[in-house]
Motif scaffolding. Structure first.
Motif, PDB file in Angstrom:
ATOM      1  N   SER A 149       0.851  -1.191   0.000  1.00 30.57           N
ATOM      2  CA  SER A 149       0.000   0.000   0.000  1.00 30.57           C
ATOM      3  C   SER A 149       0.884   1.237   0.000  1.00 30.57           C
ATOM      4  O   SER A 149       2.036   1.189   0.466  1.00 30.57           O
ATOM      5  CB  SER A 149      -0.909   0.031   1.229  1.00 30.57           C
ATOM      6  N   PRO A 150       0.379   2.353  -0.510  1.00 31.60           N
ATOM      7  CA  PRO A 150       1.172   3.587  -0.454  1.00 31.60           C
ATOM      8  C   PRO A 150       1.523   3.984   0.980  1.00 31.60           C
ATOM      9  O   PRO A 150       2.622   4.487   1.231  1.00 31.60           O
ATOM     10  CB  PRO A 150       0.243   4.620  -1.113  1.00 31.60           C
ATOM     11  N   ASN A 183      10.623   5.969  -2.491  1.00 28.86           N
ATOM     12  CA  ASN A 183       9.331   5.352  -2.803  1.00 28.86           C
ATOM     13  C   ASN A 183       8.297   6.336  -3.331  1.00 28.86           C
ATOM     14  O   ASN A 183       7.155   5.953  -3.568  1.00 28.86           O
ATOM     15  CB  ASN A 183       8.781   4.635  -1.574  1.00 28.86           C
ATOM     16  N   ILE A 184       8.675   7.582  -3.487  1.00 31.30           N
ATOM     17  CA  ILE A 184       7.758   8.569  -4.061  1.00 31.30           C
ATOM     18  C   ILE A 184       8.166   8.827  -5.506  1.00 31.30           C
ATOM     19  O   ILE A 184       9.282   9.276  -5.781  1.00 31.30           O
ATOM     20  CB  ILE A 184       7.766   9.880  -3.260  1.00 31.30           C
ATOM     21  N   LEU A 225      -3.575  10.473  -2.874  1.00 33.96           N
ATOM     22  CA  LEU A 225      -2.556   9.442  -2.675  1.00 33.96           C
ATOM     23  C   LEU A 225      -2.783   8.369  -3.728  1.00 33.96           C
ATOM     24  O   LEU A 225      -3.817   7.695  -3.746  1.00 33.96           O
ATOM     25  CB  LEU A 225      -2.660   8.855  -1.272  1.00 33.96           C
ATOM     26  N   ASP A 272      -1.515   4.964  -5.892  1.00 41.49           N
ATOM     27  CA  ASP A 272      -0.692   3.742  -5.909  1.00 41.49           C
ATOM     28  C   ASP A 272      -0.245   3.498  -7.343  1.00 41.49           C
ATOM     29  O   ASP A 272      -1.003   3.008  -8.169  1.00 41.49           O
ATOM     30  CB  ASP A 272      -1.515   2.562  -5.383  1.00 41.49           C
ATOM     31  N   LYS A 314       0.510  12.750  -4.114  1.00 44.20           N
ATOM     32  CA  LYS A 314       1.697  11.896  -4.121  1.00 44.20           C
ATOM     33  C   LYS A 314       1.384  10.636  -4.915  1.00 44.20           C
ATOM     34  O   LYS A 314       0.376   9.979  -4.668  1.00 44.20           O
ATOM     35  CB  LYS A 314       2.118  11.503  -2.702  1.00 44.20           C
ATOM     36  N   VAL A 373       2.950   7.032  -5.398  1.00 41.79           N
ATOM     37  CA  VAL A 373       3.870   6.269  -4.558  1.00 41.79           C
ATOM     38  C   VAL A 373       4.136   4.900  -5.171  1.00 41.79           C
ATOM     39  O   VAL A 373       3.216   4.201  -5.599  1.00 41.79           O
ATOM     40  CB  VAL A 373       3.281   6.106  -3.139  1.00 41.79           C
ATOM     41  N   TYR A 374       5.415   4.526  -5.190  1.00 42.14           N
ATOM     42  CA  TYR A 374       5.778   3.174  -5.617  1.00 42.14           C
ATOM     43  C   TYR A 374       5.363   2.161  -4.551  1.00 42.14           C
ATOM     44  O   TYR A 374       5.546   2.393  -3.350  1.00 42.14           O
ATOM     45  CB  TYR A 374       7.289   3.056  -5.808  1.00 42.14           C
ATOM     46  N   THR A 375       4.825   1.033  -4.993  1.00 36.43           N
ATOM     47  CA  THR A 375       4.541  -0.099  -4.111  1.00 36.43           C
ATOM     48  C   THR A 375       4.968  -1.371  -4.842  1.00 36.43           C
ATOM     49  O   THR A 375       5.423  -1.329  -5.988  1.00 36.43           O
ATOM     50  CB  THR A 375       3.042  -0.201  -3.773  1.00 36.43           C
TER      51      THR A 375
END
Length: 768
Positions: A131-132, A148-149, A302, A304, A337, A339-341
């Protein structure tokens, strides 16, 4: 103009007969002489370190001609439209379960599949960031070296915190949207054919053949000109094939083996490795004064983006811009944002981030209207932008009255007339409701992003008026639109035309077939090309006939002139072509219209839409049935009525799934939903009759022509359905898809229903 399927304007699509009879050959239907079959070995884990890859046993397997890993890539081991951060083959780290580790080419499908099982990979499992929020935790492992962003956005104006102090009503809510699949008919695949002269022909579905060619050239370390990409026709895309998918593996195997290689993903491989719509969590805080005027709006997005970037950054930019909608809000604060997951890769998808935030924003408007105790549609009217107002991010845009036009037009809908009476059509456990929503959606790629366009027109040696564009036909009706435009320009027949698309050897670079830009780009191109082409054509015809060129016209089969009140043909197109065609070709190149204000991603042209929907909710099962949908779209002139309605209806069906049933569920970085038996898309039984009203009028002085409608039909339906569900059940939905269990009534209500049913049964017995 009210568009209906009974319209006399319908024309049979150029590709229609072949499609309905099943004779159309998609690129994945192709075969080649002496062809091999390619397969890709995917990661066994969503996050792991690779210690070793042993291909020796697989190489010795009967029928196997090649087993390739990262060691066999001559050029760049990476791809991605925005930034090439997704490895073709992983060498040290796998970041999601769809990551490729090796590829096999074999004489048969069975041998290729067996060889995959013989490749030995030693992994060290790593913690999975599913999860983000987990990826943003302090101390979380880094999915990429830079963090991770992937991307952050920050847009503000005014004094939001101060404005909230002056608000009479404030609504704060968090909305969540699903990981939606494109579910195109034709999964990723293609045929890759090496030529004797060292060139490579790539037959693979894509939305941007030239961009694919550029990326493949980097991977293969060969000049772009040695790669020919043929990319039409395509059995559906919706953004999912805008990025490379099967192409690197087929190309590498074909060049390595010097034989044609066919690759075609199974549905499960498409699920695992393909792109999805970005799941987003959107928190909004919005305030109004006592007159219902919006004062302050704050949004936190946010997103993903999964393991790799693809177009996650531009999608977030688009979401940030559209989080304010078609409304005038003096004080705004929007941050986002991406975000990498370790989840599946999210990327480009019809609506491009607008669907998620429009669902949230329109939900805010409905909740605020309820607080103020006025009709939601009236609250929207009080806050609509006007003709010459700036765009959502304060940028100059082409003047548009679209929001006002669709707001007014929606009230002509028959469903609108039923909205007060809707609940009276309900029974104890079957409740009806009506909901509305609206949106303003940007077209093109936005400021700061290369968005080139162009095309070529010529008289061919065969005597055809021929056009060539670097766009693709993937079901949207581009061929029909081009045919209609050319017939309008030249008053000719279908047999007089030849349309070439989707082949980098035969067409100029026209940019991507995406972002609701294609119709507008071909319209602009033909407008630029028409005058010089006709001037040269008439000059030649005048030379051949002695007739002054001012008296000549194009028409069916050739050149005509008026003679004593009636038209007479003076030359055929073939007769002109036989005299030479060298000076009868013209090309144009230009950039999609952009705002003069340097705001990255901000748009210049907008399309507006409003949608009204009637639903029925079964309180015993929680199931939502859509009774009717009416759309109003302000997108300028309608070129292709069938394509226009098809795009709005098709986008609407996709939005229906987004709202009610579709979610590619993941657990611990692994897809739980693996096929269409558990991933539920709407069927024809779930789709009601839809009506589309097209507003074609543009403001005086607008020379930009028809706007695209490929996406706008998908962006506003979700909040309209949720609003209708609220009217039917009294419950607010804030997470999609709607979960039936959330709409079930409590046990006391069910007992009441059972009591009513028992009473009715006894009454019927007494009357008998």
């Amino acid at each position: 103009m009210l568009l209906s399927r009974e319209s006399s304007k319908w024309k049979v699509r150029p590709d229609g007969k072949e499609k309905v009879t099943g004779r159309l050959r998609y690129l994945t239907d192709m075969k080649g002489a002496n062809m091999l079959y390619g397969r890709v070995l995917r990661s066994s884990y969503p996050h792991a370190r690779i210690h070793s890859i042993d291909i020796s046993v697989a190489l010795r397997h009967p029928g196997v001609k090649a087993v390739l890993t990262h060691r066999d890539i001559p050029g760049l081991n990476g791809f991605g439209i925005s930034q090439p951060d997704q490895p073709v083959f992983c060498d040290e780290l796998v970041r999601f379960e769809g990551d490729a580790v090796a590829a096999v080419a074999a004489e048969t499908k069975e041998a290729a599949e067996e060889a995959l099982q013989l490749i030995q990979v030693e992994y060290e499992e790593l913690d999975v960031l599913s999860s983000p929020e987990a990826a943003l935790d302090e101390g979380a492992p880094l999915i990429h070296p830079a963090g991770n962003i992937l991307h952050e956005t920050d847009y503000s104006r005014g004094d939001v915190e101060g404005a909230f102090q002056n608000c009479t009503y404030i609504v704060e809510e968090t909305y969540e949207t699903p990981r939606q699949m494109h579910t195109y008919l034709e999964t990723e695949g293609g045929l890759f054919v090496p030529e004797a002269d060292g060139k490579l022909i790539v037959y693979a579905p894509t939305q941007h053949g030239y961009k694919d060619r550029m990326q493949l050239a980097r991977i293969l370390a060969i000049p772009e000109e040695t790669i020919r990409v043929i990319s039409s026709p395509i059995g559906g895309s919706f953004g999912g094939k805008d990025e490379l998918n099967v192409q690197p593996y087929g190309a590498l195997l074909a060049l390595h083996c010097q034989r044609p290689v066919k690759m075609h993903f199974s549905r499960w491989e498409s699920v695992k490795a393909g792109l999805k719509r970005h799941p987003m969590k959107v928190t909004m805080k919005t305030g109004i004064d006592s007159d219902g005027k919006l004062l302050a709006h704050q949004a936190r997005i946010l997103s993903d983006t999964g393991a790799y970037s693809t177009l996650g950054g531009p999608v977030l930019n688009f979401a940030t811009e559209h989080a304010m909608g078609p409304y005038l809000i003096p004080h705004v604060d929007v941050k986002g944002k991406a975000v990498y997951t370790n989840n599946g890769v999210s990327g480009e998808f019809r609506g491009f981030g607008g669907n998620q935030v429009i669902f949230a924003l329109e939900g805010q408007m409905d909740r605020l209207a309820e607080q103020l105790q006025i009709e939601p549609w009236e609250l929207r009217r009080r806050n609509l932008r006007q003709l010459n107002d700036l765009g959502p991010m304060g940028q100059r845009i082409v003047p548009t009255d679209g929001p006002k036009q669709v707001w007014e037009a929606l009230q002509r809908s028959p469903i609108w007339q039923k909205r007060i009476e809707s609940t009276k059509n309900s029974s104890l456990w079957l409740r009806r409701g009506i909901g509305l929503a609206m949106a303003m959606h940007g077209s093109g790629l936005g400021y700061g992003i290369p968005d080139h366009a162009g095309g070529t027109i010529r008289l061919s040696k065969e005597g055809k008026i021929e056009v060539a564009f670097g766009h693709e036909e993937f079901g949207q009706g581009l061929l029909s639109t081009l045919e209609i435009l050319m017939q309008d320009h030249f008053q000719c027949e279908r047999d007089d035309l030849n349309i070439i698309i989707g082949d980098t050897e035969l067409v100029p670079s026209s940019g991507s077939s995406t972002a609701s830009r294609t119709t507008n780009m071909v319209w602009q191109s033909l407008n630029r090309l028409k005058a010089p082409f006709l001037e040269a054509l008439f000059e030649r015809a005048s030379f051949l006939t002695g007739i002054p060129k001012e008296q000549l016209q194009t028409g069916r089969s050739g050149i005509w002139m008026d003679k004593k009140g009636y038209r007479q043909q003076v030359l055929t197109y073939k007769q002109i072509a036989d005299s030479g065609v060298e000076d009868l070709e013209f090309t144009t190149a230009f950039h999609y219209p952009i705002t003069p204000d340097p705001i990255i991603g901000a748009h210049y042209l907008y399309t507006s839409t409003a949608v009204i929907v009637e639903v029925e909710v079964n309180l015993l099962t929680g199931m939502v049935t859509i009774i009717g949908i009416d759309h109003v779209v302000a997108a300028g002139p309608v070129i292709n009525p069938m394509g226009y309605v098809g795009q709005i209806e098709g986008g609407s069906v996709m939005a229906l799934g987004f709202t009610l049933t579709e979610d590619a569920v993941m657990d611990g970085g692994r897809y739980v939903t693996k096929n269409l038996d558990t991933y539920m898309i709407p069927t024809i039984l779930d789709v009601p009759v839809q009506h589309v009203e097209a507003i074609e009028e543009l403001p005086d002085g607008d020379s930009f022509g028809p706007r695209g409608v490929g996406e706008v039909g998908s962006v506003a339906l979700a909040p309209a359905i949720v609003s209708a569900v609220r009217q039917a059940t009294g419950k607010w939905v804030k997470s999609l898809p709607i979960k039936p269990e959330e709409l079930l009534q409590d046990s006391l209500f069910l007992e009441e229903i059972e009591g009513e049913k028992t009473y009715e049964s006894k009454s019927q017995s007494v009357s008998k």
